[in-house]
Motif scaffolding. Structure first.
Motif, PDB file in Angstrom:
ATOM      1  N   PRO A 587      10.336   3.710  -0.308  1.00  0.00           N
ATOM      2  CA  PRO A 587       9.055   4.437  -0.310  1.00  0.00           C
ATOM      3  C   PRO A 587       7.612   4.364  -1.120  1.00  0.00           C
ATOM      4  O   PRO A 587       6.607   3.346  -0.737  1.00  0.00           O
ATOM      5  N   ALA A 588       8.567   4.163  -2.737  1.00  0.00           N
ATOM      6  CA  ALA A 588       7.759   3.387  -2.948  1.00  0.00           C
ATOM      7  C   ALA A 588       7.338   2.118  -3.224  1.00  0.00           C
ATOM      8  O   ALA A 588       5.291   1.922  -3.259  1.00  0.00           O
ATOM      9  N   ILE A 589       7.776   1.383  -2.926  1.00  0.00           N
ATOM     10  CA  ILE A 589       7.502   0.211  -3.002  1.00  0.00           C
ATOM     11  C   ILE A 589       6.860   0.017  -1.684  1.00  0.00           C
ATOM     12  O   ILE A 589       5.419  -1.286  -1.420  1.00  0.00           O
ATOM     13  N   VAL A 590       6.859   0.286  -0.297  1.00  0.00           N
ATOM     14  CA  VAL A 590       6.617   0.404   0.671  1.00  0.00           C
ATOM     15  C   VAL A 590       4.711   0.925   0.619  1.00  0.00           C
ATOM     16  O   VAL A 590       3.407  -0.253   1.368  1.00  0.00           O
ATOM     17  N   ALA A 591       5.033   1.831  -0.466  1.00  0.00           N
ATOM     18  CA  ALA A 591       3.159   2.409  -0.359  1.00  0.00           C
ATOM     19  C   ALA A 591       1.841   1.909  -1.469  1.00  0.00           C
ATOM     20  O   ALA A 591       1.156   1.468  -1.358  1.00  0.00           O
ATOM     21  N   GLY A 592       3.251   1.453  -2.400  1.00  0.00           N
ATOM     22  CA  GLY A 592       2.711   0.195  -3.161  1.00  0.00           C
ATOM     23  C   GLY A 592       1.945  -0.869  -2.557  1.00  0.00           C
ATOM     24  O   GLY A 592       0.134  -1.670  -2.732  1.00  0.00           O
ATOM     25  N   ILE A 593       2.669  -1.188  -1.358  1.00  0.00           N
ATOM     26  CA  ILE A 593       2.251  -2.769  -0.766  1.00  0.00           C
ATOM     27  C   ILE A 593       0.691  -2.435   0.656  1.00  0.00           C
ATOM     28  O   ILE A 593       0.148  -2.719   0.034  1.00  0.00           O
ATOM     29  N   ALA A 594       1.089  -0.972   0.699  1.00  0.00           N
ATOM     30  CA  ALA A 594      -0.073  -0.425   1.363  1.00  0.00           C
ATOM     31  C   ALA A 594      -1.379  -0.443   0.976  1.00  0.00           C
ATOM     32  O   ALA A 594      -2.102  -0.906   1.746  1.00  0.00           O
ATOM     33  N   LYS A 595      -1.082   0.285  -0.004  1.00  0.00           N
ATOM     34  CA  LYS A 595      -1.941   0.565  -0.971  1.00  0.00           C
ATOM     35  C   LYS A 595      -3.059  -0.190  -1.608  1.00  0.00           C
ATOM     36  O   LYS A 595      -4.225  -0.736  -1.145  1.00  0.00           O
ATOM     37  N   ALA A 596      -2.384  -1.446  -1.758  1.00  0.00           N
ATOM     38  CA  ALA A 596      -3.166  -3.175  -2.021  1.00  0.00           C
ATOM     39  C   ALA A 596      -3.554  -3.838  -0.753  1.00  0.00           C
ATOM     40  O   ALA A 596      -4.273  -4.676  -1.657  1.00  0.00           O
ATOM     41  N   THR A 597      -3.249  -3.273   0.173  1.00  0.00           N
ATOM     42  CA  THR A 597      -3.214  -4.534   1.349  1.00  0.00           C
ATOM     43  C   THR A 597      -4.688  -3.871   2.380  1.00  0.00           C
ATOM     44  O   THR A 597      -5.867  -4.454   2.243  1.00  0.00           O
ATOM     45  N   LEU A 598      -4.686  -2.129   2.171  1.00  0.00           N
ATOM     46  CA  LEU A 598      -5.473  -1.681   3.498  1.00  0.00           C
ATOM     47  C   LEU A 598      -6.634  -0.666   3.218  1.00  0.00           C
ATOM     48  O   LEU A 598      -6.686  -0.911   1.663  1.00  0.00           O
ATOM     49  N   VAL A 599      -7.301  -1.704   3.719  1.00  0.00           N
ATOM     50  CA  VAL A 599      -8.958  -1.348   2.744  1.00  0.00           C
ATOM     51  C   VAL A 599      -9.467   0.431   2.673  1.00  0.00           C
ATOM     52  O   VAL A 599     -10.043   0.849   2.259  1.00  0.00           O
ATOM     53  N   GLU A 600      -9.077   0.942   3.884  1.00  0.00           N
ATOM     54  CA  GLU A 600      -8.832   2.066   4.865  1.00  0.00           C
ATOM     55  C   GLU A 600      -7.865   2.614   5.187  1.00  0.00           C
ATOM     56  O   GLU A 600      -7.153   2.698   5.703  1.00  0.00           O
ATOM     57  N   GLY A 601      -8.358   3.973   5.273  1.00  0.00           N
ATOM     58  CA  GLY A 601      -6.955   4.816   5.934  1.00  0.00           C
ATOM     59  C   GLY A 601      -7.005   6.188   5.642  1.00  0.00           C
ATOM     60  O   GLY A 601      -7.160   6.161   4.120  1.00  0.00           O
ATOM     61  N   LYS A 602      -6.155   6.838   5.787  1.00  0.00           N
ATOM     62  CA  LYS A 602      -6.280   8.538   5.454  1.00  0.00           C
ATOM     63  C   LYS A 602      -4.973   8.636   5.599  1.00  0.00           C
ATOM     64  O   LYS A 602      -4.317  10.224   5.827  1.00  0.00           O
ATOM     65  N   VAL A 603      -3.650   7.746   5.491  1.00  0.00           N
ATOM     66  CA  VAL A 603      -2.272   7.939   4.758  1.00  0.00           C
ATOM     67  C   VAL A 603      -2.005   8.330   3.283  1.00  0.00           C
ATOM     68  O   VAL A 603      -2.480   8.022   2.493  1.00  0.00           O
ATOM     69  N   PRO A 604      -1.732   9.860   2.732  1.00  0.00           N
ATOM     70  CA  PRO A 604      -1.346  10.490   1.386  1.00  0.00           C
ATOM     71  C   PRO A 604       0.126   9.835   0.841  1.00  0.00           C
ATOM     72  O   PRO A 604       0.745  10.068   0.583  1.00  0.00           O
ATOM     73  N   TRP A 605      -0.417   8.465   0.962  1.00  0.00           N
ATOM     74  CA  TRP A 605       1.438   7.683  -0.018  1.00  0.00           C
ATOM     75  C   TRP A 605       1.486   8.177  -0.545  1.00  0.00           C
ATOM     76  O   TRP A 605       2.505   8.103  -0.751  1.00  0.00           O
ATOM     77  N   ASP A 606       0.373   8.807  -1.863  1.00  0.00           N
ATOM     78  CA  ASP A 606       1.084   8.945  -3.489  1.00  0.00           C
ATOM     79  C   ASP A 606       1.846  10.325  -3.057  1.00  0.00           C
ATOM     80  O   ASP A 606       3.072  10.422  -3.762  1.00  0.00           O
ATOM     81  N   GLU A 607       1.171  10.999  -1.907  1.00  0.00           N
ATOM     82  CA  GLU A 607       1.777  12.312  -1.715  1.00  0.00           C
ATOM     83  C   GLU A 607       2.879  12.118  -1.449  1.00  0.00           C
ATOM     84  O   GLU A 607       4.371  13.187  -1.638  1.00  0.00           O
ATOM     85  N   TRP A 608       3.064  11.000  -0.421  1.00  0.00           N
ATOM     86  CA  TRP A 608       5.035  10.957   0.477  1.00  0.00           C
ATOM     87  C   TRP A 608       5.536  10.593  -0.595  1.00  0.00           C
ATOM     88  O   TRP A 608       6.636  10.843  -0.738  1.00  0.00           O
ATOM     89  N   VAL A 609       5.483   9.436  -1.206  1.00  0.00           N
ATOM     90  CA  VAL A 609       6.313   9.242  -2.442  1.00  0.00           C
ATOM     91  C   VAL A 609       6.742  10.216  -3.217  1.00  0.00           C
ATOM     92  O   VAL A 609       7.603  10.736  -4.356  1.00  0.00           O
TER      93      VAL A 609
END
Length: 799
Positions: A587-609
């Protein structure tokens, strides 16, 4: 290179059972080899236990009431392979160029041990060199933003948890891609297509209690001893209750014949064996539809005969008497009449719950017995015998595996399994259901949380509502379509969540050439494999925690979940120290790539990790009926079930009925049908491998040691081709002959296999399979049926 684990090649018939001391010795050997003789044994005691970890190998369920040791031989190997003390660390990669590693065998690459740090390919030195996690995420993000979403494929193997899979598909769709090929495309996609059409469910309907309530099991095209050995406990318990197991399988497989339970001291000390199959029918390769049609024909015609004698008062059949030339058929009908049976088929069930019966029954009556015998490889008497056993059983459980699904007519073969079940109402009652045995441990669950290239199978409107974006609505690429896109240059980047894609797919040689032209390859992995050393222009290798390791995050140790073959969800807690302090969780790797790729969005990636409970809450919000009270129930003993209306005889099909679907033909149309020099090849796994992971160069049950370069053949075919046992031969693909596809220097092994059929190991023979050689609807590669020509080789046997 690592020390050669192989002994000199030796072919000698194995006389022992599945399980027993052979299994115990094999487990001890791999624990010693991976330097886990003591620590590994302690870890194994927690495998598949309610508060322990789910096996990283097959997808069989964690029972509510566990055995003292709830693991099998292959599960123990998978665990030892993951918690090994070996490391593929910085010094290893500093000492080996990728050009050098390309020459290594698959076993030797993985045998180097666990990956320890994130790496980027350096074109100057041709080596993987260390890189910081953030630098890796940043460059991957930049590259993905520079590409069109249609040019990027997000592949998933079968091991990723429900939590990671949900995040991964959400990231891909927010990025704008529906290219979500996965390992299901290569194994049970035929089930995922056929079952919804037949019964309105994409997975099997069986539960563990069905094995306790059934009085007959039809076991079709699945090698339990190699692919899911823990299921042998359920089969053994059923046999002990007097249940008849009727097996249909091309090869004689030891797990389907004899079993000594390592958890029963009385059997281990006395050598007392359980005979698993009461009947064992060796179906010719590709003959399953014909065999199943023969059984259905016998049932339908016996029912006709009862009506013709006036014994049955059932309307709806044509009343024709049984063929008097078929003594077995006459005896079958007579036995039903003498038992005062009013009918053979369950006409009430057929009338109330099904559609398409008359068309199917007419097709069954019209098929001639000689044709059914020729294609199936079974005699008429054998098919009638199986029908009589079936008709005299009140609750029949249908169990099948990839021996049916990986065919040119895989979807239609699954339809036939359902047709047979529907004839006597053997779906949706205790002991009578469909059990589609999946391979990898969460391959079924990934689909449940959105890993699919088909937009109609994903809750796109709900994802849009929850996360404020417009998901792509176009149809993405399946595995075969991804391969084609890579080969023709339409795909520019490949992100892989586990797996060894290049070894698993057809057209291996051509794929490796095309693979190097990709702009970006990213692999989230635990160990090194072939797909990592063949690389794109920019290549990253991102090591992750394994499921067995403690996953420490901001709110403490985390747990993950997966779905078993019987559609139950189970929790899993890691128990051992991570292989490296530099590893991140999936989950941390997927979140790390997602945060570096997506310009915007309302997914709490860090909270999920930081807290995987939040991911499961998001999954429940997306699939409220399927995952109701997810966090509360995930460690429920025995797991909690996925809702399946078909289990309650509610059919979520377009017509609200369970459907008899009549196959178009008995055998696929092949250009080689009239050629006498062609054999039909099926690929196999050894009992020393799981999917593309090769634990060693032995196959105890088939008597092969020290090599995987063999082809199993019938003695009659060996003689007809002027070969001998042990001869070195080449296999050449006999379809699409404009392109020469050849695997050389295989050793002939005489084996109990039907005439006209042969078998060899996967993935060694994958180069023989054309990309277009697949089921038309599911696009599942036909790894279990390929016409080949066998010729004497100019090379010595290659080991």
């Amino acid at each position: 290179m690592s020390a050669n684990p192989k002994s000199p090649p030796k072919i000698k018939r194995y006389s022992g059972p599945a399980g027993g001391w052979g299994s115990a010795k094999s487990v001890a050997a791999i624990l010693r080899r991976e330097h886990k003789a003591l620590a590994g044994a302690g870890v194994l005691s927690q495998q598949n236990k309610p508060e322990g970890f789910m096996c990283v190998s097959c997808a069989w369920a964690k029972p509510a009431k566990t055995h003292p040791l709830e693991f099998c031989e292959n599960g123990a190997k998978a665990t030892a392979w993951e918690v090994t003390s070996r490391r593929a660390d910085r010094p290893f990669f500093a000492n080996h160029s990728l050009k050098d590693l390309e020459k290594w065998r698959d076993h030797d690459l993985e045998e180097q041990g666990r990956l320890t740090h994130p790496m980027r390919w350096d074109p100057t030195t041709d080596r993987y060199v260390p890189v910081s996690w953030q630098a890796a995420f940043d460059e991957i993000g930049r590259e993905l933003r520079s590409l069109k979403p249609q040019e990027v494929d997000f592949y998933t193997s079968g091991r990723a948890s429900l939590e990671t899979s949900y995040m991964y598909q959400l990231f891909a769709r927010m990025y704008g891609s529906n290219n979500l090929p996965d390992s299901s495309n290569m194994c049970h996609e035929s089930s995922s297509v056929a079952l919804p059409e037949s019964i309105g469910a994409s997975v099997g309907t069986a539960v563990l209690s069905d094995f306790e309530n059934t009085d007959c099991i039809f076991y079709i095209g699945q090698n339990v001893g190699t692919s899911s050995p823990r299921l042998l406990h359920d089969l053994q318990d059923a046999v002990d209750r007097g249940v008849r197991i009727v097996t249909f399988n091309m090869l004689r497989e030891r797990g389907l014949e004899r079993f000594v339970n390592p958890q029963k001291p009385s059997q281990m000390l006395t050598g007392s064996e359980t005979l698993i199959s009461s009947q064992y029918y060796q179906v010719r390769n590709g003959g399953d539809i014909a065999a199943l049609f023969g059984i259905c024909k016998a049932l339908i015609e016996a029912d006709d005969a009862l009506k013709a004698t006036g014994h049955s008062r059932v309307a709806g059949n044509d009343g024709r008497p049984a063929d008097p030339s078929n003594a077995a058929m006459v005896a079958f009908a007579a036995s039903m009449a003498s038992a005062d049976k009013k009918h053979v088929l369950d006409h009430d069930f057929i009338k109330d719950h099904t559609a398409g019966f008359e068309t199917f029954a007419a097709a069954a009556r019209q098929h001639a017995w000689p044709e059914l015998e020729r294609i199936s490889g079974l005699t008429r008497e054998q098919m009638v015998q199986a029908a009589e056993i079936y008709a005299n059983s009140n609750a029949v459980l249908m169990v099948y595996g990839m021996g049916l699904t990986q065919h040119l007519m895989g979807v239609q073969t699954v339809h036939m399994v359902v047709n047979l079940a529907l004839l006597r109402g053997n779906i949706g009652k205790p002991g009578a259901n469909i059990c589609a045995v999946r391979g990898h441990s969460n391959v079924q669950g990934q689909r449940t949380v959105g890993i699919t290239e088909k937009p109609g199978l994903a809750p796109l409107d709900k994802l849009s509502e929850l996360y404020g974006f417009e998901p792509p609505r176009w149809t993405g690429r399946s595995t075969v379509e991804t391969c084609k896109a890579i080969m023709n240059g339409e795909a520019r980047a490949f992100v892989s969540l586990g797996g060894n894609f290049l070894k698993a797919v057809p057209e291996t040689g051509a794929m490796e050439v095309a693979w190097r032209k990709l702009r970006l390859t990213v692999h989230i992995a635990t160990k090194l494999n072939r797909s990592h050393v063949i690389h794109g222009e920019i290549a990253y290798l991102l090591p992750c925690l394994g499921r067995i390791e403690i996953d420490q995050q901001a709110t403490g140790p985390q747990a993950v979940s997966m779905e078993s073959s019987i559609a139950h969800f189970h929790g899993s807690r890691g128990k051992v120290k991570p292989a490296s302090d530099e590893l991140l969780s999936e989950p941390a790797i997927v979140a790390g790539i997602a945060k570096a790729t997506l310009v915007e969005g309302k997914v709490p990636w860090d909270e999920w990790v930081g807290n995987y409970d939040r991911i499961r809450e998001a999954i429940e919000a997306t699939y409220p009926e399927t995952f109701k009270d997810f966090n509360k129930r995930m460690f429920q003993p025995g797991g909690f079930p996925r809702p399946l209306p078909a289990r309650e005889r509610k059919w979520a099909t377009s017509n609200g009925k369970a459907n008899f679907i009549t196959p178009e033909r008995l055998f696929p149309e092949l250009p080689t049908a009239a050629r006498s020099d062609v054999l039909h090849l099926a690929t196999l796994r050894s009992n020393d491998q799981f999917n593309t992971t090769i634990y060693g160069y032995g196959d105890r049950f088939r008597g092969v040691e020290g090599t995987r370069k063999v082809v199993f053949m019938n003695a009659g075919d060996i003689a007809a081709l002027n070969l001998e046992n042990g001869t070195s031969v080449d296999l050449t693909t006999a379809v699409d002959e404009a392109t020469v596809r050849k695997v050389t220097a295989l050793r002939v092994v005489e084996y109990d296999i039907p005439r006209g059929s042969c078998a060899a190991y996967y993935p060694e023979t994958n180069p023989l399979f054309p990309l277009d050689h697949h089921d038309a609807k599911s696009k599942t590669p036909s790894y279990k049926l390929l016409p080949v020509v066998v010729t004497r080789s100019a090379e010595k046997p290659c080991d």
